[in-house]
Scaffold this motif. Structure first.
Motif, short mmCIF file in Angstrom:
data_model
loop_
_atom_site.label_atom_id
_atom_site.label_comp_id
_atom_site.label_asym_id
_atom_site.label_seq_id
_atom_site.Cartn_x
_atom_site.Cartn_y
_atom_site.Cartn_z
N ALA A 259 32.90 49.32 39.23
CA ALA A 259 33.25 48.66 40.48
C ALA A 259 34.01 47.38 40.17
N LYS A 260 35.05 47.14 40.91
CA LYS A 260 35.86 45.94 40.70
C LYS A 260 35.24 44.78 41.47
N VAL A 261 35.00 43.64 40.76
CA VAL A 261 34.37 42.45 41.36
C VAL A 261 35.34 41.29 41.25
N SER A 262 35.46 40.52 42.32
CA SER A 262 36.36 39.36 42.32
C SER A 262 35.78 38.24 41.45
N ARG A 263 36.64 37.30 41.08
CA ARG A 263 36.21 36.21 40.20
C ARG A 263 35.20 35.29 40.89
N ALA A 264 35.43 35.02 42.18
CA ALA A 264 34.51 34.14 42.91
C ALA A 264 33.12 34.76 43.00
N GLU A 265 33.09 36.05 43.22
CA GLU A 265 31.80 36.73 43.32
C GLU A 265 31.09 36.73 41.97
N MET A 266 31.87 36.90 40.89
CA MET A 266 31.27 36.86 39.54
C MET A 266 30.66 35.48 39.26
N GLU A 267 31.36 34.40 39.63
CA GLU A 267 30.84 33.05 39.41
C GLU A 267 29.56 32.81 40.22
N ARG A 268 29.58 33.31 41.46
CA ARG A 268 28.41 33.13 42.31
C ARG A 268 27.20 33.87 41.74
#
Length: 451
Positions: A259-268
């Protein structure tokens, strides 16, 4: 009176009227307006024959013809008179003896023109000095020998040109060593057709943009009647190509499975993992500060007379800034003066930099030389090789009559142009068919409303 009579006679003559068109769609009109004169003439002729001894078509040939064996005597005058005269058109084509022949003024050919000899040549011929051993005769003989040698040389050259097109060689045998530019001969086809040699071409004329040939010779396994070893080798190559393609496709599918995850979501997510267990109440002070930060923001305070800078303060700030600039300039000057004593280190740094640049240039040239002639990326798409055309053992035939060709000739030529960097790689797209649009014509609407 005579004039009056003539006028009356002209008036009495009936004027020809144009026949009106008649409809012949009834039998009455057929009888009235049909022309049956030829039928009536035929019937009259038959009745006349019946009255005068019977129909000629029914009589035997003996009663109609006879052989005359007697030759009546003829006078000379009568025989001349009875001679058949030529036709008028033939008589017109015959020449008229009363008209003289037209004189054609033309210059006679060199062969017809009589050769004028000078008095000296006539005198030498009489004396016997003008003969085969003379200078003129010797010159003519030399020219004839030269022409014969030239004709024989042209014949040999023509024979060589013909033989060059009948060269027999093995297509899949050992490669023939290519001739260098200095050893190369002129274009044989151009020489054979135009009988001339090509003009001098520029040096870059023979430089190839690609190392691949215009028509590449396939392996021996692609023949219609190959050997077992060549055919198996070709099948193994085709299998290896298919395996490589499957491996690439599997790699892509494996990558797209995650699944592709955005950078902001990864940081959160990472922040939540790091702060797990630190706050028992479940309240994060950073999030609360972030949420309440919007309420604490206040506009900047207005400038009042008490807060304005005095002239003394302004002059002080200006003096401090000037001192700072002066200190920086003195420091830069000191560094520049001290660099004189580190000439060795500067030379070493310059040398290292030059060596690094030379190494990069060398690598770039080596890479360019390595990639020279290979397929380059000229456009948006990357060049892709065509699949290897191969037939399985059960599809092989022993003759060309039953052979079914593999692939397409136009696709092969198109791919070859891309491979040799002559055109950029392209993707053939089929045209989209436009959808059928339904509409009602204005006239049809009017009819519909009228109903």
């Amino acid at each position: 009176m005579e004039f009056v009579k003539m006028e009356q006679s002209t008036q009495s003559q009936p004027t020809k009227r144009k026949r009106a068109g008649v409809a012949k769609n009834r039998k009455k009109a057929w009888r009235k307006h049909s022309n049956i004169k030829d039928v009536e003439d035929f019937m009259d002729d038959q009745r006349m024959q019946l009255r005068t001894g019977g129909l000629i078509s029914e009589k035997p040939d003996e009663s109609l013809f006879f052989v005359d064996n007697k030759h009546p005597p003829q006078d000379e005058g009568e025989s001349k008179k009875n001679l058949e005269k030529p036709l008028k058109i033939d008589r017109k084509l015959m020449p008229d003896p009363r008209i003289p022949v037209a004189r054609i003024s033309r210059t006679p050919k060199s062969s017809e023109r009589p050769k004028r000899k000078s008095k000296l040549v006539q005198r030498l011929e009489e004396e016997g000095k003008w003969g085969p051993s003379s200078t003129v005769k010797r010159r003519k003989l030399t020219a004839a020998l030269r022409d014969s040698d030239k004709a024989e040389k042209d014949k040999d050259d023509d024979q060589k040109r013909r033989e060059c097109g009948r060269a027999v060689y093995d297509l899949w045998g050992a490669p023939v060593p290519a001739k260098t530019k200095t050893e190369g001969t002129p274009n044989e086809h151009y020489l054979r057709v135009t009988k001339k040699t090509r003009k001098q071409v520029p040096k870059t004329y023979y430089n190839k943009t690609s190392c691949f040939n215009a028509v590449e010779v396939v392996s021996g396994g692609a023949s219609y009647n190959p050997t077992f070893e060549d055919h198996q080798e070709l099948i193994q190559k085709a299998i290896q190509v298919e395996l490589d393609m499957d491996k690439k496709e599997e790699k892509l599918n494996r990558w797209h499975r995650f699944a592709k995850v955005s950078r902001a979501e990864m940081e959160r997510t990472s922040m939540a993992e790091m702060t797990e267990g630190l706050f028992e109440d479940g309240h994060n002070p950073e999030e609360e500060a972030k949420d309440d930060g919007d309420d604490d923001v206040l506009p900047s305070a207005p400038v009042v007379a008490e807060r304005r800078k005095t002239r003394k303060q302004r002059n002080k700030e200006k003096q401090i800034s000037q001192q700072t600039k002066k200190a920086h300039a003195e420091k830069a000057e000191k560094i520049r003066l001290h660099e004189v004593y580190r000439l060795r280190s500067l030379k070493r740094e310059i040398k290292e930099k030059e060596e690094k640049i030379a190494t990069k240039i060398k690598q770039k040239k080596a890479k360019a030389q390595e990639d020279e002639g290979k397929t380059k990326r000229l456009g948006r798409y990357k060049y892709e090789e065509l699949p290897i055309p191969v037939k399985l053992s059960e599809h092989l035939v022993g003759n060309l009559r039953r052979l079914k060709p593999e692939g397409s000739l136009i696709v092969d030529r198109f791919n070859n142009l891309q491979k040799r960097n002559m055109i950029e790689p392209r993707i053939w797209k089929k045209g989209m068919k436009p959808k059928m649009k339904e509409y009602e014509k204005k006239t049809f609407k009017e009819i519909k409303l009228a109903e």
